[in-house]
Design a protein around this motif. Structure first.
Motif, PDB file in Angstrom:
ATOM      1  N   TYR A 230       0.954  -1.161   0.066  1.00  0.00           N
ATOM      2  CA  TYR A 230      -0.140  -0.149  -0.004  1.00  0.00           C
ATOM      3  C   TYR A 230       0.897   1.057  -0.014  1.00  0.00           C
ATOM      4  CZ  TYR A 230      -3.968  -3.274   0.644  1.00  0.00           C
ATOM      5  OH  TYR A 230      -4.517  -4.345   0.420  1.00  0.00           O
ATOM      6  N   GLY A 231       0.394   2.460  -0.312  1.00  0.00           N
ATOM      7  CA  GLY A 231       1.042   3.777  -0.757  1.00  0.00           C
ATOM      8  C   GLY A 231       1.839   4.002   0.278  1.00  0.00           C
TER       9      GLY A 231
ATOM     10  N   GLN B 237       5.869  -1.326   6.353  1.00  0.00           N
ATOM     11  CA  GLN B 237       4.420  -0.663   6.495  1.00  0.00           C
ATOM     12  C   GLN B 237       4.174  -0.175   7.787  1.00  0.00           C
ATOM     13  OE1 GLN B 237       2.399  -3.676   3.209  1.00  0.00           O
ATOM     14  NE2 GLN B 237       1.093  -2.775   4.493  1.00  0.00           N
TER      15      GLN B 237
ATOM     16  N   TRP C 281       1.415  -2.763  -6.236  1.00  0.00           N
ATOM     17  CA  TRP C 281       1.195  -1.426  -5.372  1.00  0.00           C
ATOM     18  C   TRP C 281      -0.139  -1.006  -5.548  1.00  0.00           C
ATOM     19  CZ3 TRP C 281       6.211  -2.256  -5.885  1.00  0.00           C
ATOM     20  CH2 TRP C 281       7.239  -1.799  -4.966  1.00  0.00           C
TER      21      TRP C 281
ATOM     22  N   ASP D  78      -3.661   1.706  -4.282  1.00  0.00           N
ATOM     23  CA  ASP D  78      -3.631   2.908  -3.685  1.00  0.00           C
ATOM     24  C   ASP D  78      -4.046   2.595  -2.066  1.00  0.00           C
ATOM     25  OD1 ASP D  78      -4.989   5.399  -2.677  1.00  0.00           O
ATOM     26  OD2 ASP D  78      -5.952   5.843  -4.458  1.00  0.00           O
ATOM     27  N   SER D  79      -3.715   3.562  -1.227  1.00  0.00           N
ATOM     28  CA  SER D  79      -3.816   3.161   0.311  1.00  0.00           C
ATOM     29  C   SER D  79      -5.315   3.617   0.704  1.00  0.00           C
ATOM     30  CB  SER D  79      -2.978   4.013   1.202  1.00  0.00           C
ATOM     31  OG  SER D  79      -3.147   5.356   1.019  1.00  0.00           O
ATOM     32  N   SER D  80      -6.328   4.299  -0.256  1.00  0.00           N
ATOM     33  CA  SER D  80      -7.536   4.232   0.109  1.00  0.00           C
ATOM     34  C   SER D  80      -8.319   3.300  -0.303  1.00  0.00           C
ATOM     35  CB  SER D  80      -7.966   5.685  -0.599  1.00  0.00           C
ATOM     36  OG  SER D  80      -8.023   5.347  -2.213  1.00  0.00           O
TER      37      SER D  80
END
Length: 138
Positions: A85-86, A116, A133, A135-137
């Motif tokens: 994640y981002g 992380q 990868w 997106d962290s959302s």
């Protein structure tokens, strides 16, 4: 065949030949490679060049060498897909001897270290890991 007039070192040329045989399936996982002596005779090379070529392939994780037995095409291993994640940070390094043993990593293969926030670092063998990868959302 080996091009003795080439700028490319002969041991690299031999490694290229064997690598191509593995990729094309002419040498299958688990199959023994010809002996050092046979490779020397077949390609008109010295023992040092043959051993250097095998070392290149071993470092790439394509073959394993067993003392007093010979070299074998390394069995194919399943690839693990790991989502990163981002906010994560990924670094690559060579594994410690303990990590190499624990993760069954051949000599010369690096690891990914995924850090992380608020999670324990993950050490992953690079030759059988695909990092994805996200997106962290999500």
């Amino acid at each position: 065949m080996i091009d003795f007039g080439s700028d490319r070192p002969v041991h690299r040329q031999l490694a290229d030949i064997i690598r191509a045989d593995i990729a094309a399936g002419r040498l299958k996982p688990g199959q023994a490679l010809p002996s050092e002596t046979r490779l020397m005779q077949q390609y008109e090379l010295g023992r040092v060049a043959v051993r250097q070529a095998l070392g290149v392939l071993r470092n790439e994780g394509l073959i394993v060498t067993v003392k007093r037995e010979g070299s074998y095409v390394r069995p194919q291993v399943p690839i693990e897909r790991v989502t990163v994640y981002g906010a994560a940070e990924v670094t690559a390094r060579m594994p410690s001897p303990a990590e190499r043993k624990e993760l069954d990593i051949p000599e010369g293969v690096p690891v990914f270290v995924v850090s992380q926030p608020q999670k324990r670092n993950r050490v992953l063998p690079a030759h059988r890991t695909v990092l994805i990868w996200a997106d962290s959302s999500e």
